[in-house]
Design a protein around this motif. Structure first.
Motif, PDB file in Angstrom:
ATOM      1  N   ARG A 107     -29.759  48.909  28.464  1.00 30.96           N
ATOM      2  CA  ARG A 107     -29.885  48.786  27.012  1.00 30.96           C
ATOM      3  C   ARG A 107     -31.342  48.735  26.557  1.00 30.96           C
ATOM      4  N   SER A 108     -32.270  49.116  27.456  1.00 29.35           N
ATOM      5  CA  SER A 108     -33.692  48.872  27.182  1.00 29.35           C
ATOM      6  C   SER A 108     -34.543  50.120  27.023  1.00 29.35           C
ATOM      7  N   THR A 111     -36.084  40.297  26.218  1.00 28.75           N
ATOM      8  CA  THR A 111     -34.725  40.714  25.837  1.00 28.75           C
ATOM      9  C   THR A 111     -33.852  40.881  27.076  1.00 28.75           C
ATOM     10  N   GLY A 142     -32.297  46.050  16.485  1.00 27.50           N
ATOM     11  CA  GLY A 142     -33.179  44.902  16.367  1.00 27.50           C
ATOM     12  C   GLY A 142     -34.640  45.323  16.251  1.00 27.50           C
ATOM     13  N   LEU A 143     -35.043  46.258  17.098  1.00 28.48           N
ATOM     14  CA  LEU A 143     -36.430  46.735  17.086  1.00 28.48           C
ATOM     15  C   LEU A 143     -36.818  47.355  15.755  1.00 28.48           C
ATOM     16  N   GLU A 189     -33.792  38.103  16.426  1.00 27.24           N
ATOM     17  CA  GLU A 189     -33.024  39.209  15.834  1.00 27.24           C
ATOM     18  C   GLU A 189     -32.198  39.933  16.904  1.00 27.24           C
ATOM     19  N   VAL A 190     -32.842  40.245  18.037  1.00 26.28           N
ATOM     20  CA  VAL A 190     -32.132  40.949  19.104  1.00 26.28           C
ATOM     21  C   VAL A 190     -31.012  40.070  19.667  1.00 26.28           C
ATOM     22  N   ARG A 215     -28.106  40.263  17.467  1.00 29.24           N
ATOM     23  CA  ARG A 215     -27.403  41.549  17.574  1.00 29.24           C
ATOM     24  C   ARG A 215     -26.623  41.672  18.887  1.00 29.24           C
ATOM     25  N   TYR A 216     -27.087  41.021  19.944  1.00 29.64           N
ATOM     26  CA  TYR A 216     -26.296  41.004  21.178  1.00 29.64           C
ATOM     27  C   TYR A 216     -25.006  40.208  20.967  1.00 29.64           C
ATOM     28  N   LEU A 261     -38.532  38.730  16.355  1.00 30.35           N
ATOM     29  CA  LEU A 261     -37.846  39.886  16.949  1.00 30.35           C
ATOM     30  C   LEU A 261     -36.824  39.420  17.989  1.00 30.35           C
ATOM     31  N   TYR A 317     -32.977  32.230  22.051  1.00 33.75           N
ATOM     32  CA  TYR A 317     -32.845  33.530  22.727  1.00 33.75           C
ATOM     33  C   TYR A 317     -33.010  33.376  24.241  1.00 33.75           C
ATOM     34  N   THR A 330     -30.139  46.607  20.786  1.00 34.87           N
ATOM     35  CA  THR A 330     -31.589  46.488  21.020  1.00 34.87           C
ATOM     36  C   THR A 330     -32.358  47.332  20.022  1.00 34.87           C
TER      37      THR A 330
END
Length: 355
Positions: free
Chosen positions: A139-140, A163, A74-75, A87-88, A91-92, A84, A123, A71
């Motif tokens: 994860r946030s 996300t 990605g940010l 992207e996240v 990455r997950y 975004l 997503y 996370t």
């Protein structure tokens, strides 16, 4: 404590989140130990928290920190909106390749397998009535580091929900992501901790519902299953005397490891404390309220209990580090962490973006 967080606070937030994860996990031994008193006994035999050097192979990070890093990384690309989220999601998918010995939860595994980053709307995954777990919450926290200011609440809500529901599209799951991000932003704002739960219910929840309705994805199912999260939080705040957002906190007496195991179980959805999106942040807040600036007390409450101990400690450690830095933390708890360089790099970039 009123001065805003520095870069060192951001680094401490990310490092101590990962440290809490590794400590609570203990390479699967403590995450799946259902007795807080037994864990405390084993902790004493290890020489206490100060006797632990968190390093491989005995103290890996779990899936919690791997996906928290996903996370964060990605940010820090600086992307926004749909870019975004793509992207996240990417990455997950990549992070899920790094799960040997880390025990990701079933909703995280299923959800990531359904992501299609790079395709329009890729997503988003189908609604899952079982997606109530803590995998989105754990994860946030970094979303609160990215959007720490009160006026950034709409961004915090939209990013944490979107996300969060990449794997946990049920409100009990994705609202946990929002709570973990929100509490981190409150820590950055130096808001009194006694007000955090009331802020979640009064400020964030109505805005979250409006966002879910406006986003137009699984609206009917989300609203059908919406009530539990708020109801359980209202109950918890009433238990602690914090419904109005001011202290003092009402604590049970005594409230040692055995009593906390029972209390935390009463917070839970199905008897596994900290396993769900609503109660991982709840146990983290309970631990933060009860430990003040004492890292060892925080870990005693957040990491060493008979529930999903890494997922509660990962949230608590992040907020505590943002408030207190590394002061009083045994260096062995964080100096040799797996992925320490990546963790500090993400913190540095998050700090720069947040300004």
């Amino acid at each position: 404590m009123d001065s805003p967080p520095t870069l060192d606070h951001y680094k401490a937030a990310m490092l101590l989140s990962a440290a809490g994860d590794a400590l609570g996990y203990r390479n699967q031994l403590w995450e799946y130990n259902e007795s807080g008193p037994a864990i405390h006994q084993e902790l004493q035999e290890l020489g206490g928290l100060r006797g632990i050097v968190v390093q491989l192979p005995d103290w890996p990070i779990s899936d919690d920190t791997v996906l928290h890093l996903a996370t964060a990384e990605g940010l820090v690309t600086g992307k926004e909106g749909e870019e975004l989220l793509q992207e996240v999601a990417f990455r997950y998918v990549e992070g899920m390749k790094d799960m040997e010995g880390r025990k990701p939860g079933p909703s995280s595994i299923l959800g990531v397998s359904q992501l299609r980053p790079g395709t329009p709307g890729g997503y988003r995954i189908p609604y899952n009535p079982e997606g109530t777990g803590c995998g989105a919450a754990m994860r946030s926290m970094c979303i609160g580091l990215r959007f720490p200011r009160p006026e950034q609440l709409p961004s915090l809500i939209s990013v944490s929900i979107e996300t969060g529901r990449m794997t946990h599209p049920h409100p009990t799951g994705f609202l946990g992501a929002m709570a973990a991000a929100l509490f981190t932003s409150y820590a950055a704002q130096r808001r009194p901790m006694e007000s955090w739960g009331a802020g979640l219910l009064a400020e964030a929840m109505p805005a979250a519902k409006a966002f879910v309705q406006s986003a137009g994805y699984a609206v009917e199912e989300s609203l059908r299953d919406w009530g539990y999260f708020s109801e359980k939080w209202s109950w918890y705040l009433s238990e602690r005397g914090l419904s109005s957002g001011v202290g003092p906190v009402c604590w049970p007496t005594p409230y040692g490891p055995a009593e906390r195991d029972l209390a935390y179980r009463s917070f839970s959805l199905s008897g596994w404390a900290g396993r769900s999106g609503h109660d991982a942040p709840m146990i983290a807040l309970d631990a933060l309220l009860g430990s003040g600036p004492d890292w060892e007390e925080l870990m005693s409450r957040a990491a060493f209990h008979g529930g999903d101990s890494d997922s509660t400690a990962v949230v608590a450690g992040c907020c505590w580090g943002l408030l207190h830095g590394l002061e009083g933390v045994p260096p062995g708890n964080y100096c040799h962490l797996e992925y320490r360089d990546r963790i500090e790099q993400a913190a540095t970039l998050l700090y720069a973006l947040s300004h």
